[in-house]
Design an enzyme around this catalytic site. Structure first.
Site, short mmCIF file in Angstrom:
data_model
loop_
_atom_site.label_atom_id
_atom_site.label_comp_id
_atom_site.label_asym_id
_atom_site.label_seq_id
_atom_site.Cartn_x
_atom_site.Cartn_y
_atom_site.Cartn_z
N HIS A 18 3.87 2.69 0.92
CA HIS A 18 2.42 2.44 1.07
C HIS A 18 1.89 2.01 -0.29
O HIS A 18 1.73 2.84 -1.19
CB HIS A 18 1.70 3.69 1.56
CG HIS A 18 0.21 3.50 1.74
ND1 HIS A 18 -0.44 3.88 2.89
CD2 HIS A 18 -0.75 2.99 0.93
CE1 HIS A 18 -1.73 3.60 2.78
NE2 HIS A 18 -1.95 3.06 1.58
N HIS A 20 -0.88 -0.79 -2.52
CA HIS A 20 -1.91 -1.83 -2.59
C HIS A 20 -1.63 -2.71 -3.81
O HIS A 20 -1.65 -2.22 -4.94
CB HIS A 20 -3.30 -1.20 -2.75
CG HIS A 20 -3.68 -0.34 -1.58
ND1 HIS A 20 -4.35 -0.83 -0.49
CD2 HIS A 20 -3.45 0.97 -1.33
CE1 HIS A 20 -4.54 0.15 0.39
NE2 HIS A 20 -3.99 1.25 -0.09
N LYS A 104 -0.92 -2.17 10.47
CA LYS A 104 -1.73 -1.12 9.86
C LYS A 104 -3.00 -0.89 10.66
O LYS A 104 -3.74 -1.83 10.94
CB LYS A 104 -2.09 -1.53 8.43
CG LYS A 104 -3.06 -0.60 7.73
CD LYS A 104 -2.41 0.71 7.35
CE LYS A 104 -3.47 1.72 6.89
NZ LYS A 104 -3.22 2.25 5.57
N HIS A 141 -4.05 5.00 9.05
CA HIS A 141 -4.96 5.73 8.15
C HIS A 141 -5.62 6.81 9.00
O HIS A 141 -6.51 6.51 9.79
CB HIS A 141 -6.00 4.79 7.52
CG HIS A 141 -6.90 5.49 6.55
ND1 HIS A 141 -6.85 5.27 5.19
CD2 HIS A 141 -7.84 6.44 6.73
CE1 HIS A 141 -7.73 6.06 4.59
NE2 HIS A 141 -8.35 6.77 5.50
N HIS A 179 -0.41 8.81 3.88
CA HIS A 179 -1.05 9.63 2.84
C HIS A 179 -1.65 10.92 3.42
O HIS A 179 -2.85 11.16 3.31
CB HIS A 179 -2.09 8.85 2.05
CG HIS A 179 -2.97 7.92 2.84
ND1 HIS A 179 -3.64 8.30 3.96
CD2 HIS A 179 -3.29 6.62 2.66
CE1 HIS A 179 -4.34 7.29 4.43
NE2 HIS A 179 -4.13 6.25 3.65
N ASP A 252 0.45 4.95 -2.28
CA ASP A 252 -0.96 4.57 -2.11
C ASP A 252 -1.56 4.21 -3.46
O ASP A 252 -2.76 4.42 -3.69
CB ASP A 252 -1.76 5.68 -1.41
CG ASP A 252 -3.11 5.17 -0.90
OD1 ASP A 252 -3.30 3.94 -0.86
OD2 ASP A 252 -3.95 6.00 -0.56
C1 NCD Z 1 -7.33 2.37 -0.82
C2 NCD Z 1 -7.78 1.06 -1.48
O1 NCD Z 1 -8.39 1.13 -2.56
O2 NCD Z 1 -7.50 -0.01 -0.97
N1 NCD Z 1 -8.05 3.46 -1.41
C3 NCD Z 1 -7.68 4.75 -1.42
O3 NCD Z 1 -8.47 5.58 -1.86
N2 NCD Z 1 -6.51 5.12 -1.00
C4 NCD Z 1 -7.54 2.28 0.64
C5 NCD Z 1 -6.80 3.33 1.39
O4 NCD Z 1 -5.58 3.32 1.46
O5 NCD Z 1 -7.47 4.19 1.97
ZN ZN Z 2 -3.83 3.00 0.89
#
Ligand code: NCD
Ligand code: ZN
Length: 350
Positions: A18, A20, A104, A141, A179, A252
């Site tokens: 996971h 970003h 997702k 999520h 998460h 995450d």
């Molecule tokens: C994530 C993001 O910033 O894209 N933020 C987070 O707090 N984890 C989005 C997410 O995975 O919920």
């Molecule tokens: Zn995330």
């Protein structure tokens, strides 16, 4: 040998289930922080606009590949952002063509850039049925978005209100609860017999809600789902170090620039990519379970996704406290690196 005496640990190269990576300047700046240690990652699709179609996922993957540092051996595993307008045939083709690994699900409004998420689950039923048929996992999520539900209860409420009915309706669908932050979610996953797993982040193994709120508000510890009380953190550590195949690493890691974090309404997300492996080794060592780090970070994830583990190995070495930057610079502005609040003694060698 007791864990305190172990000074070197060799494990399969880990994956991040996971992650970003964002786009543009941010992508270029943060990607090397992941490719340094990880071979693969499940790439979150919550760009603006989101990555919804196979064509968009393919183009995003091309941008990631173009941004790879020289010599990096890294495979981005793409996800499609599920909307009520998603075409099951587009998803089927994306999976068959190797463009998308998973879909997702963001409940509409749950987190950063989730406005196009799902409100009415019946509207995505055809996509979910098709995914169950072809064995394509759904990454979820797991928080309800109802404003009347306390933010600390939103994950537990999601299990009752969404997960249980969903798994009854589509029992063959493979689901990753992402998460997870509560004992409730750990128990729910442990009770399942098949088709359910959970990712656990690095930071939720380390922080509880005091880190965010006690002694002044600390925006760099704010993420979604928000960290819960200490008993929940302890339950997450127990799940992560247990070796149970249903729990694996999804960092995450979610970079936002400092100006976006440090304002009256700061963004949710913690940037853990640079020091995740050092943090994890510290957590597993403290639990006396260093030998289980490989299961959590390198074996359980591929097994659930039906992929082989990575062939090559990394070695973690224990020594003097590791130095890492407090921030990394990007053309969009500085991004603060997760501070676990204790010294890190483990570094990835080489
Ligand atoms: C994530 C993001 O910033 O894209 N933020 C987070 O707090 N984890 C989005 C997410 O995975 O919920
Ligand atoms: Zn995330």
């Amino acid at each position: 040998m007791a864990d305190k005496e172990i000074t070197s640990l060799t494990i399969r190269r880990p994956d991040d289930w996971h992650l970003h990576l964002r786009d543009g300047a941010m992508l270029r700046a943060v990607l090397p922080e992941t490719t340094r240690h990880f071979a693969r990652a499940i790439i979150m699709p919550n760009l603006v606009p989101p990555v919804v179609t196979a064509a968009q996922a393919s183009a995003y993957r091309d941008r990631i590949m173009a941004a790879l540092p020289a010599g990096a051996n890294f495979t981005p595993l793409m996800t499609l952002y599920l909307t009520e307008a998603t075409d099951p045939e587009d998803v089927r083709r994306a999976h068959a063509d190797g463009i998308a690994t998973a879909v997702k699900l963001y409940p509409a409004g749950a987190t950063t850039n989730s406005a196009s998420g799902v409100r009415d689950f019946e509207k995505v039923r055809a996509v979910l049925d098709m995914m169950a048929e072809i064995g394509m996992p759904l990454c979820v999520h797991g928080e309800v978005t109802d404003h009347s539900i306390d933010i600390f209860d939103r994950e537990a409420a999601f299990i009752d209100k969404v997960m249980k009915p969903l798994r009854k309706k589509v029992p063959d669908l493979k689901i990753v609860m992402e998460h997870v932050t509560t004992q409730d979610a750990v128990d729910y996953v442990r009770d399942s017999i098949k088709n359910l797993a959970a990712t656990i982040t690095t930071h939720h193994l380390i922080i509880n809600r005091n880190h965010i709120l006690a002694g002044g508000i600390k925006p760099h510890y704010y993420c979604l789902p928000v960290a819960k009380r200490e008993a929940h953190r302890v339950a997450l550590v127990q799940a992560a170090v247990s070796g149970d195949k249903r729990f694996f690493l999804g960092t995450d890691s979610a970079p936002h620039t400092d100006p976006l974090k440090l304002q009256a309404c700061g963004c949710a997300g913690i940037f853990t990519a640079p020091n995740t492996m050092s943090c994890l080794a510290e957590v597993f060592e403290a639990a006396g379970k260093l030998k289980k780090l490989e299961d959590f970070a390198a074996l359980n994830g591929p097994k659930f996704y039906g992929l082989p583990p990575n062939e090559d190995m990394i070695t973690l070495v224990k020594g003097d406290p590791v130095t890492y930057p407090a921030q990394i610079a990007t053309d969009d502005g500085p991004v603060t690196v997760f501070d676990p609040g204790f010294d890190l003694h483990w570094r990835v060698a080489g």
